[in-house]
Design an enzyme around this catalytic site. Structure first.
Site, short mmCIF file in Angstrom:
data_model
loop_
_atom_site.label_atom_id
_atom_site.label_comp_id
_atom_site.label_asym_id
_atom_site.label_seq_id
_atom_site.Cartn_x
_atom_site.Cartn_y
_atom_site.Cartn_z
N ASP A 141 0.80 -1.22 0.00
CA ASP A 141 0.00 0.00 0.00
C ASP A 141 0.84 1.28 0.00
OD1 ASP A 141 1.00 -0.28 2.54
OD2 ASP A 141 -0.87 0.19 3.58
N GLU A 142 2.12 1.16 -0.32
CA GLU A 142 2.98 2.34 -0.39
C GLU A 142 3.83 2.31 -1.65
OE1 GLU A 142 5.04 3.76 3.25
OE2 GLU A 142 4.20 1.97 4.19
#
Length: 284
Positions: free
Chosen positions: A151-152
């Site tokens: 998620d980054e």
């Protein structure tokens, strides 16, 4: 509730995902930049612009997107029952009750009886991530994109902008692209190095955009507590406190020899990160 939002998942043909469950890579690729990753020919980046994207409460946000019954309610993703299961992520409605990632599901439901726990469905999240990665490639080449974790993402937009005004506009366009592709929000940090960009992402949650320039360093970064720095957790924070190093200003101005003696080469790395001297680039 008739259906869990994972049931709404329709796999895209081009995703190339296996039919069986594939484990989601939760952990980042590395804990923080290492000394060997720095470009030692320069002190700090000049005319470089890094964007860090953090998809807000990613798993929970995807589940809320897919099932209107979950929207606006406290939701956790992970184990749904039992004392051994943990919360992999929680919606911001759940976080308002004090629910955190890594907390046991049993404890979370004790804190928030109305918590809705849904199972983690790895292929769906990977499908979303892959689609977003394809979207980012419409801005810059693949070698300018680093998927740090599920998620980054780091994106080096230096090839397409000349200043922070242009970089901020591109960051806004990236946020819009994420919304268009997957109807999700992300928080973005923009800075001249990766470490400051990653820190800036946390300044405005959720769906925020924060910018840190060279001129902003002493005003925005230096007053922060040392635990805000990439790679510093509670234990290192306590060890730094013994030397009365409490803020990033303290760390930036500390005796390098003392840091090296206490933390080894990582002490020098922490100081360089605090000073804005992170000269690492995109890792592939």
């Amino acid at each position: 509730m008739d259906k869990l939002s994972s049931f709404f998942f329709i796999q895209r043909k081009e995703d190339g995902l296996p039919d069986i469950f594939r484990r989601v890579r939760l952990l980042p690729l590395y804990s923080f930049p290492h000394f060997k990753d720095f470009n030692l020919k320069i002190t700090e980046h000049k005319n470089r612009f890094f964007v860090h994207l953090d998809f807000d409460a990613f798993f929970a946000q995807v589940e809320q997107r897919d099932n209107p019954n979950l929207q606006g309610k406290p939701v956790s993703v992970g184990s749904t029952t039992g004392e051994k299961g943990i919360v992999m992520t929680a919606s911001y409605e759940a976080r308002a009750f004090g629910i955190e990632t890594g907390m046991s599901t049993w404890q979370a439901k004790k804190i928030c009886p109305s918590l809705i726990s849904v199972p983690c469905y790895g292929p769906k999240y990977e499908s979303v991530t892959q689609n977003l990665m394809r979207g980012l490639k419409s801005f810059v080449p693949d070698d300018c994109i680093e998927q740090y974790s599920v998620d980054e993402v780091f994106v080096d937009i230096s090839p397409i902008v000349k200043n922070f005004t242009e970089a901020t506009e591109v960051a806004k366009q990236i946020k819009q692209k994420v919304r268009e592709l997957e109807d999700l929000t992300c928080s973005i940090g923009l800075s001249y190095n990766k470490s400051f960009a990653k820190m800036a992402t946390k300044f405005q949650k959720t769906d925020g955009l924060s910018v840190v320039t060279q001129e902003d360093k002493e005003k925005i970064i230096y007053p922060l507590r040392v635990k805000k720095l990439w790679g510093i957790g509670h234990r290192i924070e306590k060890r730094l406190g013994v030397y009365n190093i409490l803020t990033l200003r303290d760390l930036a101005k500390a005796n390098p020899a003392a840091l090296r003696k206490e933390f080894g080469i990582n002490g020098i790395v922490f100081q360089k990160l605090a000073r804005g001297e992170d000269t690492s680039g995109i890792f592939k």
